[in-house]
Enzyme design. Structure first.
Site, PDB file in Angstrom:
ATOM      1  N   HIS A 189      76.574  14.271  59.135  1.00  0.00           N
ATOM      2  CA  HIS A 189      77.656  15.040  59.759  1.00  0.00           C
ATOM      3  C   HIS A 189      78.625  14.017  60.347  1.00  0.00           C
ATOM      4  O   HIS A 189      78.347  13.407  61.379  1.00  0.00           O
ATOM      5  CB  HIS A 189      77.072  15.937  60.850  1.00  0.00           C
ATOM      6  CG  HIS A 189      78.075  16.756  61.592  1.00  0.00           C
ATOM      7  ND1 HIS A 189      78.226  18.109  61.395  1.00  0.00           N
ATOM      8  CD2 HIS A 189      78.981  16.426  62.553  1.00  0.00           C
ATOM      9  CE1 HIS A 189      79.166  18.576  62.200  1.00  0.00           C
ATOM     10  NE2 HIS A 189      79.643  17.560  62.918  1.00  0.00           N
TER      11      HIS A 189
ATOM     12  N   ARG B 175      81.938  27.017  63.123  1.00  0.00           N
ATOM     13  CA  ARG B 175      81.297  26.643  64.381  1.00  0.00           C
ATOM     14  C   ARG B 175      81.943  25.384  64.963  1.00  0.00           C
ATOM     15  O   ARG B 175      82.704  25.437  65.913  1.00  0.00           O
ATOM     16  CB  ARG B 175      79.797  26.425  64.155  1.00  0.00           C
ATOM     17  CG  ARG B 175      78.962  26.369  65.455  1.00  0.00           C
ATOM     18  CD  ARG B 175      78.967  25.035  66.167  1.00  0.00           C
ATOM     19  NE  ARG B 175      78.524  23.929  65.329  1.00  0.00           N
ATOM     20  CZ  ARG B 175      78.528  22.667  65.723  1.00  0.00           C
ATOM     21  NH1 ARG B 175      78.989  22.333  66.929  1.00  0.00           N
ATOM     22  NH2 ARG B 175      78.128  21.698  64.911  1.00  0.00           N
ATOM     23  N   ASP B 176      81.701  24.245  64.364  1.00  0.00           N
ATOM     24  CA  ASP B 176      82.245  22.997  64.888  1.00  0.00           C
ATOM     25  C   ASP B 176      83.766  23.023  64.853  1.00  0.00           C
ATOM     26  O   ASP B 176      84.443  22.520  65.750  1.00  0.00           O
ATOM     27  CB  ASP B 176      81.710  21.821  64.066  1.00  0.00           C
ATOM     28  CG  ASP B 176      81.830  20.489  64.784  1.00  0.00           C
ATOM     29  OD1 ASP B 176      82.638  20.387  65.712  1.00  0.00           O
ATOM     30  OD2 ASP B 176      81.116  19.549  64.418  1.00  0.00           O
TER      31      ASP B 176
ATOM     32  N   ASN C  83      86.102  17.003  62.206  1.00  0.00           N
ATOM     33  CA  ASN C  83      85.158  16.636  61.156  1.00  0.00           C
ATOM     34  C   ASN C  83      85.910  16.146  59.922  1.00  0.00           C
ATOM     35  O   ASN C  83      87.122  16.326  59.792  1.00  0.00           O
ATOM     36  CB  ASN C  83      84.349  17.864  60.731  1.00  0.00           C
ATOM     37  CG  ASN C  83      83.495  18.418  61.844  1.00  0.00           C
ATOM     38  OD1 ASN C  83      82.330  18.111  61.970  1.00  0.00           O
ATOM     39  ND2 ASN C  83      84.085  19.263  62.673  1.00  0.00           N
TER      40      ASN C  83
ATOM     41  N   CYS D 214      83.671  17.760  69.622  1.00  0.00           N
ATOM     42  CA  CYS D 214      82.637  18.156  70.588  1.00  0.00           C
ATOM     43  C   CYS D 214      83.237  18.281  71.973  1.00  0.00           C
ATOM     44  O   CYS D 214      83.833  17.323  72.478  1.00  0.00           O
ATOM     45  CB  CYS D 214      81.506  17.120  70.599  1.00  0.00           C
ATOM     46  SG  CYS D 214      80.219  17.481  71.817  1.00  0.00           S
TER      47      CYS D 214
ATOM     48  N   HIS E 279      82.513  12.698  61.676  1.00  0.00           N
ATOM     49  CA  HIS E 279      83.839  12.994  62.208  1.00  0.00           C
ATOM     50  C   HIS E 279      84.786  11.893  61.755  1.00  0.00           C
ATOM     51  O   HIS E 279      84.376  10.756  61.543  1.00  0.00           O
ATOM     52  CB  HIS E 279      83.791  13.107  63.730  1.00  0.00           C
ATOM     53  CG  HIS E 279      83.139  14.352  64.211  1.00  0.00           C
ATOM     54  ND1 HIS E 279      83.816  15.342  64.876  1.00  0.00           N
ATOM     55  CD2 HIS E 279      81.855  14.806  64.090  1.00  0.00           C
ATOM     56  CE1 HIS E 279      82.991  16.344  65.175  1.00  0.00           C
ATOM     57  NE2 HIS E 279      81.788  16.036  64.698  1.00  0.00           N
TER      58      HIS E 279
END
Length: 312
Positions: A211, A20-21, A253, A244, A213
């Site tokens: 979470h 996803r990310d 990430n 993002c 980055h």
């Protein structure tokens, strides 16, 4: 224990967010490529995978095939699949597609909330209850991911009390878990621990994940600080992919292989096989069609001593 020992948990639970990310800023990857990634990631031993996001295809074209991906999850056993949603409409789509474990993003800052979701933080918080009810009604769980928990690309530093207020309101409205997101990769170990402490005090007994980055090179240091502070739920992305689309300057990430290497070499069990993660990174690199940012991946994994003959 001596005075120089690190205080670390015996195990941690890593959630893989590369599907996803990791992919949301990429050119759309064909379904076949995504399924090859997914198969390789499942083979690592990871127990949780954030597999897609049910958001507007116009806003995030790379994840426009969320329903198609969800339809293939029955082929994989032993993994908890979750999906990210930005509103109740997305939550309904996810549940209808068979994904009942939902992550709902709420930005702690108004600037990012308006850019990401087209509404204020307060308006986003107001939807937590409806989304939690949808997840629970389908037999799933509801996690609120607090984006820009530390800093916002539009509003600057996010005051700790503001993030705490969002966390408290989310739990009150029915969220089962929380995750604090360093959306633009700006935080540092001391700030990580300070916010974790404040959120835990406000929401006792609630699991709080992180979470991070690695935009400014502090991602792994932040992960270690969080683990030392007792966090056992961490997000990471294979190969270090991610970012993002609604946060200028946000890059990848923390890399799953780097997190696994750091923790396993420190005596913390992740349940993931490092060689299998590196294999998944190779599959991912092929899928996205460019080199991955992970330093460990480029180094080839663990150091293997060379013979003197080979060196000569």
């Amino acid at each position: 224990m001596n005075e120089f020992d690190l205080v670390l948990p015996a195990t941690v639970d890593v959630r893989e967010v590369g599907m996803r990310d990791g992919l949301q800023l990429e050119a759309p990857v064909p379904l076949e490529g995504k399924l090859a990634m997914l198969e390789a990631l499942v083979a690592t031993g990871v127990r949780r995978i954030e597999v897609t996001s049910f958001v507007s295809p116009k806003a995030v074209p790379a994840l426009a095939d969320a329903d198609q991906v969800a339809a293939e999850l029955h082929a994989f056993d032993g993994v908890l699949f979750s999906a990210l949603v930005a509103n109740a409409r997305g939550a309904t789509r996810a549940v209808d597609a068979g994904v009942a474990d939902l992550e709902y993003v709420v930005s702690a800052s108004d600037g990012h909330s308006r850019a990401n979701a087209g509404r204020s933080t307060a308006e986003a918080v107001a939807a937590v209850g409806e989304i939690a009810a949808l997840a629970h009604g389908a037999g799933g769980s509801s996690e609120v991911v607090i984006a820009t928990a530390w800093d916002c690309p539009f509003d600057g530093r996010t005051p700790i009390p503001r993030t705490v207020d969002v966390a408290r309101a989310a739990v009150t409205a029915g969220a089962d878990r929380l995750c604090l997101g360093d959306t633009i990769g700006t935080t540092t170990p001391l700030r990580v621990v300070q916010l974790l402490d404040a959120v835990r005090r406000a929401c006792p007994g609630v699991d709080v994940g992180v979470h991070f980055h690695d935009t400014r090179g502090t991602g792994q240091a932040n992960a270690l600080a969080a683990v030392q502070a007792g966090v056992t739920q961490l997000d990471s992305s294979v190969g270090g992919l991610g970012g993002c689309p609604f946060a200028p300057g946000a890059s990848g990430n923390i890399a799953t292989e780097e997190l696994v290497y750091m923790l396993e070499e420190s005596g913390v069990r992740t349940g993931l096989d490092l060689d299998a993660v590196l294999a998944a990174a190779r599959v991912t690199e092929e899928a996205v069609g460019h080199e991955l940012p992970s330093s460990l991946y480029r180094a080839g994994g663990r150091s293997v001593p060379r013979s003197s003959a080979a060196v000569g």
